[in-house]
Scaffold this active site. Sequence first.
Site, PDB file in Angstrom:
ATOM      1  N   VAL A 158       0.735  -1.206   0.058  1.00 23.31           N
ATOM      2  CA  VAL A 158      -0.066  -0.101  -0.055  1.00 23.31           C
ATOM      3  C   VAL A 158       0.850   1.178   0.012  1.00 23.31           C
ATOM      4  O   VAL A 158       0.155   2.309  -0.263  1.00 23.31           O
ATOM      5  CB  VAL A 158      -0.839   0.052   1.143  1.00 23.31           C
ATOM      6  CG1 VAL A 158      -0.265   0.450   2.440  1.00 23.31           C
ATOM      7  CG2 VAL A 158      -1.940   0.973   0.970  1.00 23.31           C
ATOM      8  N   TYR A 159       2.138   1.240   0.466  1.00 27.56           N
ATOM      9  CA  TYR A 159       2.928   2.219   0.526  1.00 27.56           C
ATOM     10  C   TYR A 159       3.164   3.102  -1.142  1.00 27.56           C
ATOM     11  O   TYR A 159       3.682   2.104  -1.735  1.00 27.56           O
ATOM     12  CB  TYR A 159       4.149   2.175   1.147  1.00 27.56           C
ATOM     13  CG  TYR A 159       4.244   1.699   2.387  1.00 27.56           C
ATOM     14  CD1 TYR A 159       3.298   1.773   3.190  1.00 27.56           C
ATOM     15  CD2 TYR A 159       5.325   0.994   3.147  1.00 27.56           C
ATOM     16  CE1 TYR A 159       3.220   1.500   4.788  1.00 27.56           C
ATOM     17  CE2 TYR A 159       5.406   0.776   4.295  1.00 27.56           C
ATOM     18  CZ  TYR A 159       4.322   0.795   5.048  1.00 27.56           C
ATOM     19  OH  TYR A 159       4.368   0.435   6.335  1.00 27.56           O
ATOM     20  N   SER A 160       2.643   4.260  -1.329  1.00 27.74           N
ATOM     21  CA  SER A 160       2.397   4.694  -2.412  1.00 27.74           C
ATOM     22  C   SER A 160       2.261   3.834  -3.808  1.00 27.74           C
ATOM     23  O   SER A 160       2.502   3.769  -4.738  1.00 27.74           O
ATOM     24  CB  SER A 160       4.052   5.149  -2.837  1.00 27.74           C
ATOM     25  OG  SER A 160       4.415   6.355  -2.046  1.00 27.74           O
TER      26      SER A 160
END
Length: 336
Positions: free
Chosen positions: A58-60
């Site tokens: 989900v990070y970036s």
Amino acid sequence: MQYTKLGNTGVTVSRICMGCMSYGDGKWREWTVGSDVAREHFAVALEAGVNFFDTADVYSAGVSEEITGRWLGEMASRDDIVVATKVNGPMGPGPNRRGLSRKHIIEGCDNSLRRLKMDYVDLYQIHRWDYTTPIEETLEALDSLVRAGKVRYLGASSMAAWQFSKALYTAKEHGWHRFVTMQNHYNLIYREEEREMNPLCIDQGVALIPWSPLARGLLEGDRTRKPGEGPTKRSQTDKVAQNLYFNENDYEVALAVQKIAKERGVTATQLACAWILQAPGVAAPIVGATKTHHLKEIFATVDMKLSAEEVAAMEQPYRPHPIRGYEHPDPRKMVR
């Protein structure tokens, strides 16, 4: 660098895990830095002896995994590093592109491997508890990934202690691979995990690898008493920090840390990291940064020793907090 075993496993990790949430394209979070800056960070980390790296799908929206895989693939031998990522968060608008269903876990792992350009993940973690999916379905899917050779070890992140206990005994009951790590919200400003989660993990041989061990800069003093103000882009725009901290008592803890840091001639960030490194059960706090010199400061803390008096002085101002860092268990939302 110093090293330790990852809980009750045979794998060895550096006492500092480099968190890779800081790397992205600026669309997901304004304060993330791009691939070119990240390259220097990975080079500095590897030179310092760091072998443990944590990211999440989900990070970036996957860009962090792409950057992490790119530079580790260029600079490190795959057999020498321990790479962790996570699954659960929304990766698209569709209802099946999130959560901990068997469908999403297996697809999520395949997509993470593609972005990382790796054949396997060393540590695959569920990012949060999923109230809409039976834990048996989640655990069986994770077990299948280990048996398929796509994952080496399993981990979990913030949840209630009873939930984590249920996951541990359910996996044992079925002969599935169990979680070996807990990535929880734990630092000098937020110590509620010391009540139940940390003792549970210590008892079960589960390694603690806390997130936000430095309270997102508040301990250093780059957060004002008014959310949304501060000297850095992150202090001005980090809405997660604004939801986690900024109680009046939080600043009392920060001032106690800053006082001792000044006496010792170190930064408050270094002192806060040294504190969590000596906390029972902690294997490797996950530390991220947007500036190279901040990483270098953190890597140096593995050799810092704190006196009992210093630890007591930093801990004394703490007051209980409401649960922060994960969704409260709500019986009305639980799968029956």
